[in-house]
Design a protein around this motif. Structure first.
Motif, short mmCIF file in Angstrom:
data_model
loop_
_atom_site.label_atom_id
_atom_site.label_comp_id
_atom_site.label_asym_id
_atom_site.label_seq_id
_atom_site.Cartn_x
_atom_site.Cartn_y
_atom_site.Cartn_z
N PRO A 1 14.61 12.69 4.81
CA PRO A 1 14.52 11.29 4.43
C PRO A 1 15.89 10.66 4.19
O PRO A 1 16.83 11.34 3.77
CB PRO A 1 13.70 11.33 3.12
N VAL A 2 16.00 9.38 4.51
CA VAL A 2 17.20 8.61 4.24
C VAL A 2 16.91 7.58 3.16
O VAL A 2 17.80 7.17 2.43
CB VAL A 2 17.70 7.91 5.53
N TYR A 3 15.65 7.19 3.05
CA TYR A 3 15.23 6.18 2.08
C TYR A 3 14.17 6.78 1.15
O TYR A 3 13.29 7.51 1.59
CB TYR A 3 14.66 4.96 2.81
N LEU A 4 14.25 6.43 -0.12
CA LEU A 4 13.34 7.01 -1.10
C LEU A 4 11.98 6.33 -1.16
O LEU A 4 10.99 6.95 -1.50
CB LEU A 4 13.96 6.96 -2.50
N TYR A 5 11.92 5.04 -0.87
CA TYR A 5 10.73 4.27 -1.19
C TYR A 5 9.93 3.84 0.04
O TYR A 5 9.07 2.97 -0.07
CB TYR A 5 11.13 3.04 -2.02
N ASP A 6 10.22 4.41 1.18
CA ASP A 6 9.45 4.08 2.38
C ASP A 6 7.99 4.45 2.22
O ASP A 6 7.67 5.57 1.79
CB ASP A 6 10.01 4.81 3.60
N THR A 7 7.10 3.55 2.57
CA THR A 7 5.68 3.87 2.64
C THR A 7 5.36 4.37 4.05
O THR A 7 6.19 4.27 4.96
CB THR A 7 4.83 2.64 2.32
N ALA A 8 4.15 4.86 4.22
CA ALA A 8 3.74 5.36 5.54
C ALA A 8 3.84 4.25 6.59
O ALA A 8 4.31 4.48 7.70
CB ALA A 8 2.32 5.92 5.47
N ARG A 9 3.42 3.04 6.21
CA ARG A 9 3.46 1.93 7.18
C ARG A 9 4.90 1.53 7.49
O ARG A 9 5.21 1.17 8.63
CB ARG A 9 2.67 0.74 6.64
N MET A 10 5.77 1.58 6.52
CA MET A 10 7.18 1.27 6.77
C MET A 10 7.79 2.24 7.77
O MET A 10 8.54 1.84 8.68
CB MET A 10 7.97 1.31 5.46
N LYS A 11 7.46 3.51 7.62
CA LYS A 11 7.98 4.51 8.56
C LYS A 11 7.45 4.27 9.96
O LYS A 11 8.18 4.39 10.95
CB LYS A 11 7.59 5.91 8.08
N THR A 12 6.17 3.90 10.04
CA THR A 12 5.57 3.60 11.35
C THR A 12 6.28 2.43 12.01
O THR A 12 6.64 2.48 13.19
CB THR A 12 4.08 3.28 11.20
N CYS A 13 6.49 1.36 11.24
CA CYS A 13 7.13 0.16 11.79
C CYS A 13 8.59 0.43 12.16
O CYS A 13 9.09 -0.11 13.16
CB CYS A 13 7.05 -0.99 10.79
N SER B 1 0.85 -1.19 0.00
CA SER B 1 0.00 0.00 0.00
C SER B 1 0.88 1.24 0.00
O SER B 1 1.86 1.34 0.74
CB SER B 1 -0.92 0.00 1.22
N GLY B 2 0.54 2.18 -0.87
CA GLY B 2 1.31 3.42 -0.96
C GLY B 2 2.52 3.34 -1.86
O GLY B 2 3.18 4.36 -2.08
N GLU B 3 2.85 2.16 -2.39
CA GLU B 3 3.98 2.04 -3.30
C GLU B 3 3.59 2.48 -4.71
O GLU B 3 2.41 2.52 -5.06
CB GLU B 3 4.49 0.60 -3.37
N SER B 4 4.61 2.77 -5.51
CA SER B 4 4.38 3.08 -6.92
C SER B 4 5.52 2.48 -7.74
O SER B 4 6.58 2.14 -7.20
CB SER B 4 4.29 4.58 -7.16
N ARG B 5 5.29 2.34 -9.05
CA ARG B 5 6.33 1.87 -9.97
C ARG B 5 6.36 2.83 -11.16
O ARG B 5 5.35 2.99 -11.85
CB ARG B 5 6.04 0.44 -10.44
N LYS B 6 7.51 3.45 -11.38
CA LYS B 6 7.65 4.42 -12.46
C LYS B 6 8.40 3.80 -13.63
O LYS B 6 9.38 3.06 -13.45
CB LYS B 6 8.39 5.66 -11.97
#
Length: 722
Positions: free
Chosen positions: A650-662, A474-479
């Motif tokens: 930010p240190v990471y480009l692809y963190d989702t909201a849930r990843m940051k929470t965890c 959830s919240g990811e994207s692919r460009k």
């Protein structure tokens, strides 16, 4: 579940085929399996009381022999089953149901047992199979075919009538000992705690979980001569995490001697994972040192199972060599042997190691199933980072994370668990199809590390490209950046005085699977205005496209620099990275997102240049950091780089909201600020409380988007461009 888990496991092997002697190919094959089972039971019983192993073997006509005793390391294949009586042949009734009743008698009242039944599909009806479909075993019966399929339906029924048994339709390999997949199936069967049935699937809308943004063009219009055009496409997953699929996760953990000073950190990280998962998720723990060992099959993470697996983690002890191959194969065997593998469950593996393989074959050669993502973690400078990076790269969407000496595992584990507990779509694909009249060539820019299939219809000059993205959190994207070379058009063929028209140059279509249903979205045209008098300059989207092209340039440059460094050319590697660093200076910093992206990319490149200054720094820190960076950019998915999270930038480009929470929760857990980790269900509830309409946002947005596109298409019909 197999039994209660309170006692050792008993096993009865039924040789379910008629035989005049013991010198037939089916007998030899099952006899090899008998000794494989005996060895596995002895290994699983290390430090505890072993179980009993028995057999029921048929002879023609209507006679059998059977025996059962506690497994003994003194029994070896060459000498045979020492305490077995001479092969007696008591008569058996025609309705003995293929030996099920005799096997059940050998087992007795215990529920900590399984029956493993092998058939060559050639047993004559009226003899041993007569009555089989009516027999209901009190323990799981796992049935296998040796190649013939004449009685597969009976084998299915025998398994279905038992308490948790399975029928395995793939024939037993001719050389069972040489098959890692078959060995894994046996490990799955012999794991004392068994495979838990997942809870019923929740009904959640699967509409609009993955959407395709409107294309971004490098130019507003192009001429009628030969032209080039860059188009950016982006697939986006919903931010509504509660729409997620069920998770099947196998944690494959290194417990070799070198883990002595890291074991406490491994246990802390695994406890975080266990507490984060819910009963919707299933977890299996596999360890490896000299050999791989399945400690527990896939267990639904109920409070009771969490306590049980937590105790197993507490009891982990280091010792022995490093056999990554056997550990990985055992973990994949758990996945291969799943009884409950409906389409709404996603199979994933965590593989963690702190050392180089010194036992077993090359783990990089292990065949990985197409649908399984393997996330690897190199723990400390002694890990074989290159091997772990290779395994992750071979898998379907896996990443490699670097965990330097002195760091904890909780943060990278938490980041990935935060993603895996929010998988909203599987089998995500994007297909592009060029329009030959307009397009001379269509190519996807390098910099994305996903499987891609290209089909060229030569006589039509039509090209079709499909990119397979696997899962989306959830919240990811692919460009994706697509490069077009456009054909020249004769102005005489263009109607209207202004000599302009809207040219369809390609068709884009995406699809995904969610909640066990494939959702194929409507095809969307990629359209550009062609005119005899094109506008000068670039489009408003060009700055964003340029930024993404530079990011993809970095994604290509980092592995190239790593390969140069591996070959000893550190100077060439630094020059390669410096070129990408210079390219960042051309990115327009007129948005917060681009500022953050440039900052992260610059920090990564500068750190890599520094770590590639000398061979020692490169081998200990540079290589694992480079592998993590290239894995993250290639997959467009967060991976641990061994850097501490920062609140201000930010240190990471692809963190989702849930990843940051965890990640924040993991930090608090490591620092003992919290004793209990909020579960994924707690996180879902918190997000839903903050936005009660989130569950309806995806389908509403998709319907609105479709309505807007329909109005735009209608406008083009009513108000033509020329």
């Amino acid at each position: 579940m197999v039994g209660t888990g309170s006692g050792p496991l008993d096993v009865v092997i039924v040789y379910g085929f008629d035989s005049t002697n013991n010198a037939t190919p089916p007998f030899y094959r099952v006899d090899k399996i008998f000794w494989m089972v005996q060895e596995k039971m002895l290994r699983n019983a290390v430090g505890s009381r072993p179980g009993r192993l028995g057999y029921v073997h048929f002879w023609r006509p209507n006679t059998y022999t059977s025996d059962m005793k506690v497994v003994d390391s003194g029994d070896v294949e060459g000498r045979g089953y020492r305490t077995s009586p001479i092969w007696k042949r008591p008569s058996c009734e025609k309705k003995m149901a293929s030996g099920m009743s005799e096997a059940q008698k050998l087992i007795g009242d215990t529920r900590d047992a399984v029956i493993v039944f092998f058939s060559d599909g050639l047993v004559h009806m009226g003899d041993y199979f007569d009555g089989a479909e009516d027999f209901k075993a009190q323990v799981p019966v796992h049935t296998f075919t040796l190649g013939g399929d004449g009685y597969n339906q009976s084998l299915r029924t025998i398994a279905a009538n038992s308490a948790g048994g399975t029928f395995n339709p793939v024939p037993v390999p001719e050389h069972p000992r040489e098959s890692a997949a078959f060995s894994g199936l046996l490990d799955n069967i012999l794991t004392n705690s068994g495979e838990d049935m997942p809870p019923p699937r929740e009904e959640v809308s699967n509409i609009g979980l993955v959407t395709l943004d409107a294309p971004k063009y490098s130019r507003d219009d192009v001429g009628l001569t030969e032209e080039t055009l860059t188009v950016g496409l982006e697939l986006k997953a919903t931010t509504f995490a509660a729409a997620r699929e069920g998770l099947d996760l196998v944690a494959v953990l290194d417990v070799s001697t070198s883990m002595e000073d890291k074991m406490a950190r491994l246990k802390k990280a695994m406890k975080f994972v266990i507490m984060k998962l819910t009963d919707k998720d299933r977890l299996s723990i596999v360890t490896f040192s000299d050999q791989g060992r399945v400690l527990t099959n896939l267990r639904s993470m109920t409070p009771a199972a969490q306590a049980e697996l937590g105790a197993i983690v507490d009891g982990l002890k280091e010792g022995g060599n490093t056999n990554i191959t056997d550990g990985l194969e055992k973990g994949l065997g758990v996945i291969a042997g799943r009884k409950y593998k409906d389409g709404d469950r996603t199979p994933n593996v965590f593989l963690m190691s702190d050392g180089e393989q010194n036992r077993g074959g090359d783990a990089g050669q292990v065949k990985l199933p197409d649908e399984v993502a393997v996330y690897t973690f190199g723990f400390g400078s002694g890990a074989d980072h290159a091997l772990l990076g290779k395994i992750a790269k071979k898998s379907a969407g896996g990443t490699f994370s670097s965990c330097p000496d002195g760091s904890n595992l909780s943060s990278p584990f938490a980041k990935l668990v935060g993603g895996l507990t929010t998988i909203v779509a599987q089998n995500v694909q994007l297909t592009l199809k060029s329009v030959p009249k307009e397009v001379a060539s269509m190519d996807v820019a390098s910099g994305i590390d996903y499987d891609m299939k290209t089909t060229q219809v030569d006589d039509k000059n039509e090209k079709k490209i499909t990119i397979f993205f696997g899962t989306l959190f959830s919240g990811e994207s692919r460009k994706v950046i697509v490069k077009f070379a456009l054909n020249a058009r004769n102005p005489k063929d263009i109607k209207g005085k202004k000599k302009r028209y809207d040219a369809i140059i390609a068709v884009a279509q995406h699809k995904y699977t969610a909640q066990m249903e494939e959702k194929k979205q409507a095809a969307e045209n990629i359209t550009i205005r062609r005119t005899s008098k094109p506008s000068p300059g670039l489009s408003a989207d060009s700055a964003e496209l340029q930024a993404e092209e530079v990011r993809q340039q970095v994604a290509v440059a980092v592995p190239q620099a790593r390969e140069l460094s591996d070959a000893g050319d550190l100077v060439g590697a630094r020059y390669k990275l410096q070129d990408s660093l210079n390219a960042l200076e051309n990115v327009a910093l007129d948005s917060r997102d681009r500022e953050n992206m440039v900052r992260v990319l610059r920090d990564e490149l500068l750190k890599l240049i520094k770590l590639m200054a000398n061979e020692q720094d490169y081998k200990t820190l540079g290589r694992p950091y480079a592998l993590a960076v290239e894995s993250s950019h290639g997959r467009q998915r967060a991976a641990g780089k061994g850097e501490e999270e920062k609140d201000d930038q930010p240190v990471y480009l692809y963190d989702t909201a849930r990843m940051k929470t965890c990640s924040k929760q993991a930090k608090d857990f490591e620092e003992n600020k919290i004793d209990r980790v909020p579960s994924a269900a707690d996180d879902d509830k918190e997000e839903l409380d903050a936005n009660p309409y989130a569950k309806d946002a995806a389908p509403i947005a998709m319907h609105l988007d479709n309505a807007i596109k329909a109005l735009q298409a209608l406008r083009k019909i009513l108000v033509p461009s020329a």
